[in-house]
Enzyme design. Structure first.
Site: not given
Length: 366
Positions: A202, A101, A178
């Site tokens: 999530k 990511w 993030d």
């Protein structure tokens, strides 16, 4: 029909009380005669939902007053572009690469200026994201607009359990984080953060909602070509209502925040998450059959990748897991293996059921 234990990395399992309340209110929210999905985002009913959701989120995460909370769309992938359009000023940005990511984040940032890799855990190959580079080793730029980290890499299973103190490293640039896959699972050290963003799918709610926490002094620096709907200053000035927000996702997030508060808040959930992660990692480490490749100090509490001794065993493992109502355990296609995501809403009983199945499978195939 009993619910299964869903170990998906996202969209992920939600607390059952939240789903039950949403189901009960689907057709008629509190006597309004309409469901939340049907409400105007400017009506008094949704205004009540929104205000309560934002207030509860600020309380749960102890978000300081100098941070604006923005309710946006597009997920972390969109923020990979929106952040540099707002904060880079067309100059240099620094990136700590710790997994797939953060690689994607840096690649997107290159579209808006120089994007330096100041540290990486892939020294022995692009897939070897199993450690975390110590902040003291970071080669920070003197003129960076910000320093970006992905504090929990969902795919690779590494987590920064303590955020870097950039000022102690002699860096005045804000830290951008993030935190999609650990938000709400532990407290956040806001004094070390300039901007944090997270996809909700999530730990917070369904997909479609992105949370952005931005320090007020970082507003007002968007590049000229930044769309108005992505300009943090515009979104903040309009109370996240410049365009129609993801209303139903915000409503579900609000129910999740109420559930989190009823569990004792973030501190209590963190202790529960430590207990769940310890149980699963102990089962892996105590076995000659399963392996986890991440350095112990860098292991994620949220996403636990693990591997079998023979590739031929993955299909029967996953088939047997489904028979035991243990779902979504296949690892990400880029790294293979298996992965259990054990977010806030995953009960301890779910991890216990997984560990029991893993032991039974190892006994049969070991």
């Amino acid at each position: 029909m009993t619910r299964a234990y869903n170990f998906s990395a996202g969209p992920a399992t939600l607390p059952e009380p939240v789903l039950a309340q949403a189901a009960a209110e689907m057709l008629d929210w509190r006597g309004s005669g309409m469901g939340v999905m049907e409400m105007s985002h400017r009506g008094r009913e949704f205004d009540e939902i929104f205000a309560r959701t934002e207030l509860r989120l600020r309380e749960l995460l102890a978000v300081p007053a100098e941070f604006k909370i923005l309710f946006m769309q597009g997920g972390a992938i969109a923020e990979n572009a929106i952040v540099p359009m707002n904060l880079s000023r067309g100059g240099v940005t620094d990136h700590v690469v710790t997994g797939l990511w953060s690689i994607k984040t840096r690649q997107e940032a290159l579209r808006y200026g120089e994007a330096h890799i100041v540290a990486s855990n892939a020294a022995d190959g692009a897939a070897n994201h199993t450690t975390l580079p110590a902040p003291a080793t970071w080669r920070l730029s003197a003129n960076a607009s910000y320093v970006h980290v992905c504090s929990n890499e969902t795919i690779n299973g590494v987590e920064m359990h303590e955020l870097p103190d950039l000022r102690a490293l002699g860096c005045d640039a804000p830290l951008v984080m993030d935190c999609s896959s650990h938000i709400g699972s532990r407290p956040i050290e806001w004094t070390r953060v300039g901007l944090a963003y997270a996809g909700a799918q999530k730990n917070i709610g369904p997909s479609g909602l992105t949370l952005v926490f931005v320090r007020e002094d970082l507003l007002g620096h968007a590049l000229p070509f930044c769309p108005s709907a992505f300009d943090y200053a515009v979104v903040a000035a309009n109370g996240s209502m410049y365009n129609t927000p993801p209303t139903y996702s915000i409503y579900i997030a609000g129910l999740v925040f109420e559930w989190m508060a009823a569990q004792g808040g973030v501190a209590a959930l963190e202790q529960r998450n430590i207990e769940k992660a310890t149980l699963l990692y102990d089962a892996i480490d105590g076995s000659a059959f399963y392996t986890n490749r991440v350095a112990r100090e860098a292991r994620s509490r949220m996403n636990v990748p693990f591997f079998l001794p023979d590739d031929r065993l993955y299909a029967p493992f996953l088939a047997g897991a489904e028979e035991h109502r243990l779902l979504q355990l296949k690892g990400h296609k880029s790294v293979g293996g298996l992965r259990a995501s054990i977010y806030n809403a995953m009960p301890l009983a779910g991890v216990q059921a997984l560990v029991t199945y893993m032991r039974e499978f190892a006994q049969r195939h070991g």
